[in-house]
Design a protein around this motif. Sequence first.
Motif, short mmCIF file in Angstrom:
data_model
loop_
_atom_site.label_atom_id
_atom_site.label_comp_id
_atom_site.label_asym_id
_atom_site.label_seq_id
_atom_site.Cartn_x
_atom_site.Cartn_y
_atom_site.Cartn_z
N GLY A 108 0.51 -1.15 0.01
CA GLY A 108 0.06 0.19 0.04
C GLY A 108 0.96 1.35 0.04
N ILE A 109 2.03 1.25 0.92
CA ILE A 109 2.74 2.57 1.03
C ILE A 109 3.67 2.86 -0.27
N VAL A 110 4.09 1.57 -1.01
CA VAL A 110 4.73 1.82 -2.27
C VAL A 110 3.74 2.27 -3.22
N CYS A 111 2.37 1.80 -3.54
CA CYS A 111 1.39 2.12 -4.34
C CYS A 111 1.28 3.58 -4.23
N LEU A 112 1.11 4.07 -3.08
CA LEU A 112 0.89 5.47 -2.70
C LEU A 112 2.04 6.46 -3.10
N PHE A 113 3.20 5.87 -2.71
CA PHE A 113 4.32 6.88 -3.26
C PHE A 113 4.51 6.74 -4.90
N THR A 114 4.29 5.65 -5.49
CA THR A 114 4.01 5.50 -6.93
C THR A 114 3.08 6.52 -7.46
N LEU A 115 1.92 6.55 -7.09
CA LEU A 115 0.95 7.65 -7.53
C LEU A 115 1.22 8.99 -7.27
N GLY A 116 2.04 9.15 -6.01
CA GLY A 116 2.73 10.60 -6.03
C GLY A 116 3.72 10.92 -6.87
N ILE A 117 4.33 10.18 -7.34
CA ILE A 117 5.57 10.20 -8.31
C ILE A 117 4.86 10.54 -9.75
N VAL A 118 3.78 9.86 -10.08
CA VAL A 118 3.26 9.88 -11.17
C VAL A 118 2.29 11.40 -11.22
N GLY A 119 1.84 11.60 -10.26
CA GLY A 119 1.32 12.94 -10.04
C GLY A 119 2.08 14.12 -10.40
N THR A 120 3.14 14.00 -10.08
CA THR A 120 4.12 15.03 -9.95
C THR A 120 4.97 15.23 -11.23
N SER A 121 5.05 14.06 -12.19
CA SER A 121 5.74 13.88 -13.25
C SER A 121 5.29 14.67 -14.38
N ARG A 162 -1.42 17.40 -8.74
CA ARG A 162 -0.16 17.89 -7.95
C ARG A 162 -0.77 17.80 -6.50
N SER A 163 -2.11 18.10 -6.29
CA SER A 163 -2.39 18.07 -4.97
C SER A 163 -2.88 16.56 -4.46
N GLY A 164 -3.37 15.90 -5.53
CA GLY A 164 -3.46 14.39 -4.93
C GLY A 164 -2.21 13.64 -4.74
N ALA A 165 -1.10 14.04 -5.61
CA ALA A 165 0.17 13.69 -5.33
C ALA A 165 0.81 14.03 -3.98
N TYR A 166 0.50 15.30 -3.65
CA TYR A 166 0.93 15.86 -2.07
C TYR A 166 0.37 15.14 -1.09
N ALA A 167 -1.09 14.73 -1.41
CA ALA A 167 -1.97 13.98 -0.24
C ALA A 167 -1.11 12.57 -0.37
N CYS A 168 -1.01 11.87 -1.61
CA CYS A 168 -0.34 10.42 -1.39
C CYS A 168 1.04 10.61 -0.57
N PHE A 169 1.93 11.52 -0.58
CA PHE A 169 3.25 11.87 -0.02
C PHE A 169 2.95 12.03 1.50
N ALA A 170 1.62 12.74 1.81
CA ALA A 170 1.58 12.89 3.14
C ALA A 170 1.02 11.52 3.92
N LEU A 171 0.47 10.64 3.21
CA LEU A 171 -0.17 9.59 3.84
C LEU A 171 1.16 8.49 3.88
N CYS A 172 1.94 8.71 3.02
CA CYS A 172 3.26 8.03 3.05
C CYS A 172 4.07 8.51 4.45
N LEU A 173 4.22 9.71 4.59
CA LEU A 173 4.70 10.27 5.80
C LEU A 173 4.09 9.80 6.99
N ALA A 174 2.88 9.94 6.81
CA ALA A 174 2.06 9.73 8.14
C ALA A 174 2.21 7.99 8.49
N ALA A 175 2.27 7.23 7.35
CA ALA A 175 2.23 5.74 7.90
C ALA A 175 3.86 5.45 8.57
N VAL A 176 4.95 6.12 7.89
CA VAL A 176 6.16 6.11 8.54
C VAL A 176 6.29 6.48 9.50
N ALA A 177 5.76 7.72 10.10
CA ALA A 177 5.68 8.20 11.45
C ALA A 177 5.04 7.58 12.50
#
Length: 82
Positions: free
Chosen positions: A21-34, A59-74
């Motif tokens: 799940g975290i890898v998929c969220l991070f991938t969506l974030g990368i795709v959203g900002t590319s 871009r805002s969806g990608a930032y939300a994905c990155f925020a969810l990844c950060l929250a999961a790691v924290a």
Amino acid sequence: MNIEWSALGEVFGVSVVVTVGIVCLFTLGIVGTSRKPQQAGGTDTAVVAGTTAPTALARSGAYACFALCLAAVAYGIFLIVA
């Protein structure tokens, strides 16, 4: 020594699901900002005229994905420390 195999399997299953799940969220974030390739006019699809910036929604969806990844790691670090 007594190993609880059901608990071990449960931990393994949850770990795999959360990792994927975290890898998929991070991938969506990368795709959203590319940048996306822009097709040139005509029928030849191999010709690329340039790139276009991602939309504000992507871009805002990608930032939300990155925020969810950060929250999961924290949260994981919190569980380890606590």
